[in-house]
Design a protein around this motif. Structure first.
Motif, PDB file in Angstrom:
ATOM      1  N   GLY A 215      26.214  49.145  60.475  1.00  0.00           N
ATOM      2  CA  GLY A 215      26.595  50.028  59.404  1.00  0.00           C
ATOM      3  C   GLY A 215      25.939  51.429  59.449  1.00  0.00           C
ATOM      4  N   MET A 216      24.531  51.368  59.311  1.00  0.00           N
ATOM      5  CA  MET A 216      23.816  52.571  59.099  1.00  0.00           C
ATOM      6  C   MET A 216      23.682  53.410  60.557  1.00  0.00           C
ATOM      7  SD  MET A 216      20.400  51.544  56.887  1.00  0.00           S
ATOM      8  CE  MET A 216      20.102  49.681  57.688  1.00  0.00           C
ATOM      9  N   LEU A 217      23.853  52.740  61.568  1.00  0.00           N
ATOM     10  CA  LEU A 217      23.876  53.351  62.727  1.00  0.00           C
ATOM     11  C   LEU A 217      25.002  54.167  63.102  1.00  0.00           C
ATOM     12  CD1 LEU A 217      22.278  50.536  65.293  1.00  0.00           C
ATOM     13  CD2 LEU A 217      21.151  52.701  64.662  1.00  0.00           C
ATOM     14  N   VAL A 218      26.371  53.238  62.811  1.00  0.00           N
ATOM     15  CA  VAL A 218      27.465  53.796  62.849  1.00  0.00           C
ATOM     16  C   VAL A 218      27.632  55.209  62.089  1.00  0.00           C
ATOM     17  CG1 VAL A 218      29.910  53.535  62.243  1.00  0.00           C
ATOM     18  CG2 VAL A 218      28.772  51.769  63.566  1.00  0.00           C
ATOM     19  N   ALA A 219      27.251  54.997  60.795  1.00  0.00           N
ATOM     20  CA  ALA A 219      27.282  56.267  59.759  1.00  0.00           C
ATOM     21  C   ALA A 219      26.560  57.275  60.397  1.00  0.00           C
ATOM     22  CB  ALA A 219      26.731  55.892  58.423  1.00  0.00           C
TER      23      ALA A 219
ATOM     24  N   THR B 175      22.748  66.377  69.743  1.00  0.00           N
ATOM     25  CA  THR B 175      23.767  65.333  69.249  1.00  0.00           C
ATOM     26  C   THR B 175      24.441  64.508  70.037  1.00  0.00           C
ATOM     27  OG1 THR B 175      25.526  67.168  69.432  1.00  0.00           O
ATOM     28  CG2 THR B 175      24.071  67.367  67.440  1.00  0.00           C
ATOM     29  N   ALA B 176      24.652  64.842  71.324  1.00  0.00           N
ATOM     30  CA  ALA B 176      25.309  64.117  72.366  1.00  0.00           C
ATOM     31  C   ALA B 176      24.168  63.019  72.643  1.00  0.00           C
ATOM     32  CB  ALA B 176      25.472  64.881  73.580  1.00  0.00           C
ATOM     33  N   VAL B 177      22.820  63.238  72.809  1.00  0.00           N
ATOM     34  CA  VAL B 177      22.041  62.261  73.035  1.00  0.00           C
ATOM     35  C   VAL B 177      21.881  61.150  71.818  1.00  0.00           C
ATOM     36  CG1 VAL B 177      19.520  61.700  73.660  1.00  0.00           C
ATOM     37  CG2 VAL B 177      20.829  63.435  74.574  1.00  0.00           C
ATOM     38  N   MET B 178      21.868  61.910  70.717  1.00  0.00           N
ATOM     39  CA  MET B 178      21.748  60.864  69.582  1.00  0.00           C
ATOM     40  C   MET B 178      22.659  59.922  69.445  1.00  0.00           C
ATOM     41  SD  MET B 178      19.740  63.213  66.928  1.00  0.00           S
ATOM     42  CE  MET B 178      19.815  62.335  65.662  1.00  0.00           C
ATOM     43  N   THR B 179      23.994  60.217  69.686  1.00  0.00           N
ATOM     44  CA  THR B 179      25.319  59.514  69.664  1.00  0.00           C
ATOM     45  C   THR B 179      25.317  58.591  70.520  1.00  0.00           C
ATOM     46  OG1 THR B 179      26.507  61.712  68.675  1.00  0.00           O
ATOM     47  CG2 THR B 179      27.782  60.045  69.535  1.00  0.00           C
ATOM     48  N   SER B 180      24.928  58.791  71.845  1.00  0.00           N
ATOM     49  CA  SER B 180      24.933  57.811  72.725  1.00  0.00           C
ATOM     50  C   SER B 180      23.889  56.678  72.484  1.00  0.00           C
ATOM     51  CB  SER B 180      24.613  58.271  74.149  1.00  0.00           C
ATOM     52  OG  SER B 180      25.571  59.428  74.568  1.00  0.00           O
TER      53      SER B 180
ATOM     54  N   ALA C 182      35.089  44.500  64.722  1.00  0.00           N
ATOM     55  CA  ALA C 182      34.642  44.813  63.481  1.00  0.00           C
ATOM     56  C   ALA C 182      33.602  46.202  63.448  1.00  0.00           C
ATOM     57  CB  ALA C 182      33.378  43.851  62.901  1.00  0.00           C
ATOM     58  N   THR C 183      32.736  46.408  64.774  1.00  0.00           N
ATOM     59  CA  THR C 183      32.011  47.456  64.948  1.00  0.00           C
ATOM     60  C   THR C 183      33.071  48.874  65.295  1.00  0.00           C
ATOM     61  OG1 THR C 183      30.486  46.296  65.752  1.00  0.00           O
ATOM     62  CG2 THR C 183      30.287  48.539  66.071  1.00  0.00           C
TER      63      THR C 183
END
Length: 605
Positions: A42-46, A85-90, A154-155
């Motif tokens: 959840g924290m990673l998704v947020a 942002t693209a790298v972190m999102t991936s 769920a994810t």
């Protein structure tokens, strides 16, 4: 109430509106042991959602400030920010996929193990009513069909929901009027997706039943016995046609399942993709009506956010459809998990450190169907002292095998009780019963494994020498030793590498290895020819020495030396005594002996 293909009656279905929330809560409880990992997901998704939303704002600054003002330093910093942002999102996406897949697979493992453990506890009656293929289908097809839902849904739900919320908040921060324009059709989309979900759930239920039916056909017709029967009866082509018919039905259901609501969901995608044109038109009309002008950066940033909203929104709607569909699979699994277990271990079992082997039947009645007034056994009173032998004879259907099933608690008595060394078998745990009572049935079951592995199934810690000694006692060692690979020889499907007599002696060797004080022989030689029967009977005599032995006999020649013989008739004891006593009484037993003699004379003639 109708029965399904398994032969058991499913629980009545309640109102769907009240049933589904309870089912969803039960599904969520499956994930409870993995709360910590799911919190990390959840924290990673947020974090991923918040980082991805920042990109349009960086784009707005590039278009409205950095490029018009020719601020190259700011332009470089903003461009690097978009790349970051693209790298972190991936990276966040890969990590959350790894954790969520691991959790999902663990839940799948828990479900498979739970269903298997539950089936291991089910009474023998369940398996006599249920096709093997149906059981296999529940574990393989139904749980396997839930894999995508359990491992990724769920994810996907959390990720897309977070993305939608973050994107809508960002859109409101840019312009509330354009936001309303973008979301005005959302309730309609949700209604369409729910309609599609209900339709697919119904089709999925039918599809899984059809897959279970096909699995049962494959299990039955492609076993060694099934192949032999099909070919010797000239039914191979007919069986192929029947299978093709079932497969054709599955094809139709698969197509319907994949195409259900496809056009409606595609329409949603088209409308969502067309919304940018509506936004440009709305912005122009608002300016034309005297509203404040939109900067190019704001408009591009808003459209970028709206386009970013398209993927998670459609994914959310699709996920909703998949979740409704998966409820059908969960329902089939929960049906097995909720089956009542009729034969359970006592909460406080009686300890029997050693088993002497005295068996008693005290006023025993038994019926396979409690609602049936005329049961299978009535008023059985018997005592088998430790170390003695009892033979049970009678016509087919008189209740002989049923009587033997009550001792190891394959079934529980309807009335009265069965005791082992004076203790009701219902007060003993299953390990004590398995340790104290050995069963050799007419049909020997062997696994597709080596001879040694099949014998060691009775006692996993048995040494090679102990296995060989058991085989010698069962008079099967020489045949095994003569095989090219000896005890490491594969026995083949259900032991078809061996003859009937050899399989029976392997079963006896397996029981000898376990060394039970009480031995039940359920027509262990009835399917054998006279010569083979004699060899197997010698092994049985060696095994029976010093044990309490209950023999269910078809051929009376095998029970002449029993300490007592009981004749069953329609579930009641008609006669009892020794062989000589019963012959002298000239009753039912004597009539059975004459029948056997006439049959033997006819066979010789």
């Amino acid at each position: 109430m109708p029965h399904d293909a398994t032969g058991w009656t499913p629980a009545p279905k309640g109102d769907l509106s009240t049933e589904q929330p309870a089912q969803v809560r039960r599904i969520l409880r499956l994930f409870r042991p993995y709360r910590g990992r799911l919190s990390l997901v959840g924290m990673l998704v947020a974090a991923s959602s918040l980082v991805s939303v920042a990109s349009p704002f960086l784009l707005r600054e590039i278009l409205d400030v950095a490029i018009p003002d020719q601020r190259t330093g700011l332009l470089s910093l903003l461009a690097l920010g978009m790349i970051a942002t693209a790298v972190m999102t991936s990276v966040f996406g890969v990590l959350q996929t790894l954790i969520s897949t691991t959790v999902g697979q663990r839940v799948m493992h828990d479900l498979r193990t739970g269903v298997y453990a539950k089936l291991q506890r089910m009474p023998l009656a369940f398996f006599t009513r249920t096709r093997t293929g149906e059981v296999q289908s529940r574990i393989a097809n139904d749980i396997g069909g839930m894999q995508a839902t359990v491992t990724s849904t769920a994810t996907s739900l959390v990720s897309n929901l977070t993305s939608v919320i973050a994107t809508v908040v960002a859109m409101l921060a840019l312009d509330w009027r354009l936001t309303i324009t973008s979301l005005i059709l959302l309730p309609f989309f949700v209604w369409v997706s729910r309609r599609v979900g209900r339709e697919r759930k119904h089709i999925t239920t039918e599809r899984q039943k059809q897959m279970a039916s096909m699995s049962a056909i494959v299990t039955e017709s492609l076993s060694v016995s099934g192949i032999l029967l099909g070919r010797t009866m000239g039914r191979s082509d007919s069986l192929t046609r029947d299978f093709a018919t079932e497969s054709e039905r599955l094809v139709d259901l698969e197509i319907r399942s994949n195409m259900a609501g496809r056009w409606r969901m595609s329409t949603i995608g088209i409308v969502m993709a067309a919304i940018p044109a509506l936004l440009y038109w709305t912005a122009g009309m608002l300016v034309d009506l005297g509203g404040p002008a939109f900067s190019i950066g704001t408009l591009v940033a808003f459209v970028t956010l709206q386009q970013g909203l398209l993927r998670p929104t459609v994914s959310l709607l699709t996920t909703g459809v998949e979740m409704q569909t998966s409820l059908a699979l969960f329902q089939r699994i929960f049906e097995y998990l909720d089956l009542p277990v009729d034969i359970t271990e006592p909460d406080h079992p009686v300890a029997l450190p050693t088993v002497r082997g005295e068996v008693r039947f005290e006023h025993v009645d038994f019926s396979y169907d409690p609602a049936e007034p005329n049961g299978t056994l009535h008023g059985i009173d018997l005592t088998v002292p430790a170390g003695t032998s009892l033979a049970v004879v009678g016509a087919t259907g008189s209740g002989k095998s049923t009587l033997s099933y009550l001792v190891p608690r394959l079934y529980d008595v309807t009335a009265g009780r069965v005791t082992l060394d004076g203790t009701d078998v219902r007060d003993l745990d299953f390990d004590t019963l398995a340790r104290g009572i050995g069963v050799v049935s007419q049909e020997t079951y062997l696994f597709h494994a080596t001879v040694a592995d099949n014998l060691r199934f009775a006692r996993p810690d048995a040494t090679g020498e102990e296995i060989r000694e058991a085989a010698r006692a069962a008079q099967i060692h020489d045949q095994i030793a003569a095989l090219p690979q000896g005890y490491d020889t594969l026995v083949g499907e259900r032991g078809y590498r061996f003859s009937g007599g050899e399989k029976q002696r392997l079963a006896l060797a397996r029981t000898i290895l376990r060394d039970p004080p009480v031995l039940i022989l359920d027509e262990a030689t009835s399917a054998l020819d006279t010569r083979t029967e004699r060899a197997v009977q010698e092994a049985i005599d060696a095994l029976s020495a010093g044990r309490t032995t209950l023999t269910i006999a078809h051929r009376l020649s095998t029970v002449r030396d029993a300490d007592q013989i009981v004749v069953l008739d329609a579930g009641r004891i008609a006669e009892r005594g020794t062989h000589d006593e019963l012959l002298a009484a000239d009753g039912r037993y004597a009539a059975l002996v004459r029948r056997d003699a006439q049959t033997a004379d006819a066979a010789v003639g």
